[in-house]
Motif scaffolding. Structure first.
Motif, short mmCIF file in Angstrom:
data_model
loop_
_atom_site.label_atom_id
_atom_site.label_comp_id
_atom_site.label_asym_id
_atom_site.label_seq_id
_atom_site.Cartn_x
_atom_site.Cartn_y
_atom_site.Cartn_z
N ASP A 140 0.82 -1.21 0.00
CA ASP A 140 0.00 0.00 0.00
C ASP A 140 0.85 1.26 0.00
N ILE A 141 2.10 1.16 0.49
CA ILE A 141 2.93 2.37 0.58
C ILE A 141 4.05 2.41 -0.45
N CYS A 142 4.23 1.32 -1.21
CA CYS A 142 5.31 1.28 -2.19
C CYS A 142 4.87 0.38 -3.36
N GLY A 143 4.87 0.96 -4.55
CA GLY A 143 4.41 0.21 -5.72
C GLY A 143 5.36 -0.87 -6.18
N ILE A 144 6.65 -0.77 -5.80
CA ILE A 144 7.65 -1.79 -6.19
C ILE A 144 8.41 -2.22 -4.95
N GLU A 145 7.91 -3.23 -4.27
CA GLU A 145 8.57 -3.78 -3.07
C GLU A 145 9.57 -4.88 -3.44
#
Length: 182
Positions: A140-145
């Motif tokens: 939810d907080i980073c599009g590329i984990e």
């Protein structure tokens, strides 16, 4: 088999080596200014660290024809060197994050599907994948984990699999070691 940990001056680098040793893997921590021709390993872990401008020779290590796992800054170095884009994260500091695994076939993180709890820093993050890479995890907080390029055996995670707060961190190292054995 031997996997070297490249020290990018991160606070958890020593834990990455320990995680590998706990799996029975021969490992050595090397400085990121080690000349590529002096590296004799079956795989490399690019550690986290405070500053992409202090990543030494990490970009050159991507051409050594061994599997590479980039952790946090290490993942950002891979993306930056290969034409992706890195930028400031909106969230900032460390947080307990739920990562959705979006590619169950990925050899590094696919086994963690459908999701995993991780400890991650989002001061900087990969904003755009390099050509040839696949998105393998998001939150939810980073599009590329997490990302990977199986053809080149280059993988990256934004989170820190070496810390106790990450639920399935050991499995990430086991999966990476399996790539290095192949």
């Amino acid at each position: 088999m031997r996997i070297d940990v490249v020290d990018n001056h991160g606070q958890f680098t020593h834990l990455e080596g320990r995680a590998l040793r706990d799996l029975g893997i021969d490992t050595e921590t090397i400085d990121n200014d080690t000349p590529p021709e002096e590296i004799d390993a079956d795989g490399l872990v690019l550690s986290g660290g405070p500053d992409i401008d202090r990543a030494g020779n990490c970009g050159e290590y991507l051409d050594l024809d061994v599997p590479v796992l980039g952790i946090c800054l290490g993942m950002q170095v891979i993306a930056d060197e290969l034409g992706g884009r890195v930028g400031s994260g909106e969230y900032g500091g460390y947080a307990d994050v739920t990562v959705e695994i979006v590619d169950e076939t990925d050899p590094l993180v696919g086994s963690l599907a459908p999701e995993t709890r991780v400890w991650a820093s989002h001061g900087d993050e990969v904003k755009e994948l390099p050509e040839g890479f696949t998105l393998t995890g998001k939150s939810d907080i980073c599009g590329i984990e997490a990302m990977g390029c199986e053809r080149r055996e280059l993988y990256g995670v934004q989170w820190h699999p070496e810390v106790a707060h990450t639920e399935e961190g050991e499995e990430v190292f086991e999966n990476f070691a399996a790539r290095c054995r192949d």
